[in-house]
Every structure is written in structure tokens, then in C-alpha cells.
Design a protein around this motif. Structure first.
Motif, PDB file in Angstrom:
ATOM      1  N   PHE A 112       5.652  -2.421  -8.480  1.00  0.00           N
ATOM      2  CA  PHE A 112       4.934  -1.144  -8.578  1.00  0.00           C
ATOM      3  C   PHE A 112       3.473  -1.319  -8.158  1.00  0.00           C
ATOM      4  O   PHE A 112       2.949  -0.553  -7.343  1.00  0.00           O
ATOM      5  N   ILE A 113       2.816  -2.327  -8.714  1.00  0.00           N
ATOM      6  CA  ILE A 113       1.403  -2.551  -8.394  1.00  0.00           C
ATOM      7  C   ILE A 113       1.223  -2.802  -6.908  1.00  0.00           C
ATOM      8  O   ILE A 113       0.332  -2.229  -6.269  1.00  0.00           O
ATOM      9  N   MET A 114       2.081  -3.631  -6.314  1.00  0.00           N
ATOM     10  CA  MET A 114       1.964  -3.893  -4.872  1.00  0.00           C
ATOM     11  C   MET A 114       2.211  -2.632  -4.060  1.00  0.00           C
ATOM     12  O   MET A 114       1.484  -2.358  -3.092  1.00  0.00           O
ATOM     13  N   ASP A 115       3.233  -1.857  -4.424  1.00  0.00           N
ATOM     14  CA  ASP A 115       3.530  -0.634  -3.672  1.00  0.00           C
ATOM     15  C   ASP A 115       2.354   0.337  -3.715  1.00  0.00           C
ATOM     16  O   ASP A 115       2.015   0.966  -2.705  1.00  0.00           O
ATOM     17  N   TYR A 116       1.726   0.483  -4.863  1.00  0.00           N
ATOM     18  CA  TYR A 116       0.586   1.382  -4.979  1.00  0.00           C
ATOM     19  C   TYR A 116      -0.660   0.794  -4.325  1.00  0.00           C
ATOM     20  O   TYR A 116      -1.457   1.518  -3.722  1.00  0.00           O
ATOM     21  N   LEU A 117      -0.839  -0.504  -4.443  1.00  0.00           N
ATOM     22  CA  LEU A 117      -1.983  -1.160  -3.816  1.00  0.00           C
ATOM     23  C   LEU A 117      -1.960  -0.930  -2.301  1.00  0.00           C
ATOM     24  O   LEU A 117      -2.988  -0.625  -1.691  1.00  0.00           O
ATOM     25  N   LYS A 118      -0.786  -1.037  -1.693  1.00  0.00           N
ATOM     26  CA  LYS A 118      -0.670  -0.878  -0.237  1.00  0.00           C
ATOM     27  C   LYS A 118      -1.016   0.544   0.222  1.00  0.00           C
ATOM     28  O   LYS A 118      -1.408   0.738   1.370  1.00  0.00           O
ATOM     29  N   THR A 119      -0.870   1.533  -0.654  1.00  0.00           N
ATOM     30  CA  THR A 119      -1.100   2.916  -0.242  1.00  0.00           C
ATOM     31  C   THR A 119      -2.371   3.530  -0.835  1.00  0.00           C
ATOM     32  O   THR A 119      -2.973   4.398  -0.214  1.00  0.00           O
ATOM     33  N   ASP A 120      -2.770   3.098  -2.031  1.00  0.00           N
ATOM     34  CA  ASP A 120      -3.841   3.786  -2.754  1.00  0.00           C
ATOM     35  C   ASP A 120      -5.153   3.007  -2.870  1.00  0.00           C
ATOM     36  O   ASP A 120      -6.164   3.583  -3.278  1.00  0.00           O
ATOM     37  N   ALA A 121      -5.147   1.731  -2.563  1.00  0.00           N
ATOM     38  CA  ALA A 121      -6.381   0.943  -2.688  1.00  0.00           C
ATOM     39  C   ALA A 121      -7.176   1.031  -1.382  1.00  0.00           C
ATOM     40  O   ALA A 121      -6.609   0.869  -0.295  1.00  0.00           O
ATOM     41  N   PRO A 122      -8.476   1.284  -1.480  1.00  0.00           N
ATOM     42  CA  PRO A 122      -9.297   1.454  -0.272  1.00  0.00           C
ATOM     43  C   PRO A 122      -9.688   0.117   0.371  1.00  0.00           C
ATOM     44  O   PRO A 122     -10.744  -0.436   0.115  1.00  0.00           O
ATOM     45  N   PHE A 123      -8.764  -0.389   1.195  1.00  0.00           N
ATOM     46  CA  PHE A 123      -9.021  -1.564   2.022  1.00  0.00           C
ATOM     47  C   PHE A 123      -8.793  -1.166   3.470  1.00  0.00           C
ATOM     48  O   PHE A 123      -7.917  -0.349   3.766  1.00  0.00           O
ATOM     49  N   TRP A 124      -9.546  -1.765   4.368  1.00  0.00           N
ATOM     50  CA  TRP A 124      -9.380  -1.537   5.796  1.00  0.00           C
ATOM     51  C   TRP A 124      -9.198  -2.891   6.456  1.00  0.00           C
ATOM     52  O   TRP A 124      -9.947  -3.835   6.183  1.00  0.00           O
ATOM     53  N   LYS A 125      -8.185  -2.969   7.338  1.00  0.00           N
ATOM     54  CA  LYS A 125      -7.849  -4.237   7.992  1.00  0.00           C
ATOM     55  C   LYS A 125      -8.071  -4.119   9.490  1.00  0.00           C
ATOM     56  O   LYS A 125      -7.601  -3.180  10.124  1.00  0.00           O
ATOM     57  N   LYS A 126      -8.769  -5.121  10.019  1.00  0.00           N
ATOM     58  CA  LYS A 126      -8.978  -5.205  11.465  1.00  0.00           C
ATOM     59  C   LYS A 126      -8.455  -6.554  11.936  1.00  0.00           C
ATOM     60  O   LYS A 126      -8.834  -7.592  11.399  1.00  0.00           O
ATOM     61  N   GLU A 127      -7.573  -6.512  12.944  1.00  0.00           N
ATOM     62  CA  GLU A 127      -6.986  -7.738  13.478  1.00  0.00           C
ATOM     63  C   GLU A 127      -7.634  -8.097  14.815  1.00  0.00           C
ATOM     64  O   GLU A 127      -7.954  -7.214  15.612  1.00  0.00           O
TER      65      GLU A 127
END
Length: 152
Positions: A112-127
Motif C-alpha cells: 500500500f505504501i509503495m503504491d501510494y508513494l509512486k502516485t502521491d509523493a512529490p518526487f520528480w525523476k530525470k534520466e
């Protein structure tokens, strides 16, 4: 015990899990998830991923996700560590760990925590790829994973 951290430094999985369950004889299960940087994403080689966040807002969002998990399952401890800054393939990005009396609750809460973290936590990824830098878009599969937790 609840511990939520956003940091640049790597973490020691063994040490973190030992601390999560230390001295708590009620703990019958500890479930953890570690996410790592892949060297290939969407068909392109990835030489580096940089994670950005909004200090203060990110920690609050993670704490809110943990609070939701604690409302759903009887957890003794929850640990969330999310790294930011430049990371290379194979580097650890995130650790989510939950302790409880029984494995079912710990597994469910961790997922649950991972599923919500992936959608609701404000992180931005640049590759960084051979074609240059690109921002990583949200995935529909992450939204679908989160939907399974909706209460009917």
C-alpha cells in the motif's frame, strides 16, 4: 515507531531493518521493499537518474501515506527512506519496511505504501540517456495499482 526520511545518503538495509524491530517482542513479521535504479528504461540506456523533491512537502506527503497505512493495519513500526539527488544504476532509491504481529498485515501495508508513494509523493525523476536528459512520466500501471486500495 514511524520513521520517514528523505536523504541523499545511501542506507544500510540490514541496519535499518534491525533498528525497526529492535527490542519489540511483539513483532512477528517484518516486510521490506527496496527499489533500485535500472540501467534501462523505456528502451533507452540510463546512465544516471536524478531525483528532485520539494523539501517539507515531500516529507509531509510520505507521513500522510504512512498514517493511512496505520489506519488500515495494526502496525508496530513503519520505515520509509527515499533518496534524492543523482543516482547510478544499481543504487538504492527507496526502502519501505513494516513490522507487525503477522505477515499479512505487514505485506499489505508495505505494498500500500509503495503504491501510494509512486502516485502521491512529490518526487520528480530525470534520466540521463544517450539521447540526452529526459523527465520520467507517471505510469498508468502505478495509478492502476493504487486503485486496488480504494474502499468500496
Amino acid at each position: 515507531m514511524t520513521d520517514v526520511r528523505v536523504q541523499q545518503d545511501d542506507f544500510d538495509l540490514s541496519r535499518e531493518l534491525a533498528a525497526l524491530r529492535a527490542g519489540d517482542g511483539r513483532v512477528g513479521a517484518v516486510v521490506s521493499f527496496v527499489g533500485t535504479v535500472r540501467d534501462l528504461n523505456e528502451g533507452a540506456q540510463v546512465s544516471e537518474m536524478e531525483l528532485e523533491h520539494y523539501p517539507g512537502m515531500t516529507e509531509k506527503a510520505l507521513a500522510d501515506i504512512v498514517a493511512q497505512a496505520r489506519e488500515r493495519w495494526p502496525l508496530y513500526g513503519v520505515l520509509v527512506i527515499h533518496r534524492v539527488g543523482p543516482l547510478k544504476p544499481l543504487d538504492q532509491i527507496v526502502l519501505v519496511a513494516c513490522s507487525s504481529a503477522h505477515r499479512g498485515e505487514a505485506f499489505a501495508a508495505c505494498e500500500f505504501i509503495m503504491d501510494y508513494l509512486k502516485t502521491d509523493a512529490p518526487f520528480w525523476k530525470k534520466e540521463q540517456t544517450p539521447d540526452g536528459a529526459r523527465w520520467v512520466d507517471a505510469r498508468a500501471s502505478d495509478d492502476s495499482a493504487k486503485q486496488k486500495w480504494n474502499k468500496n
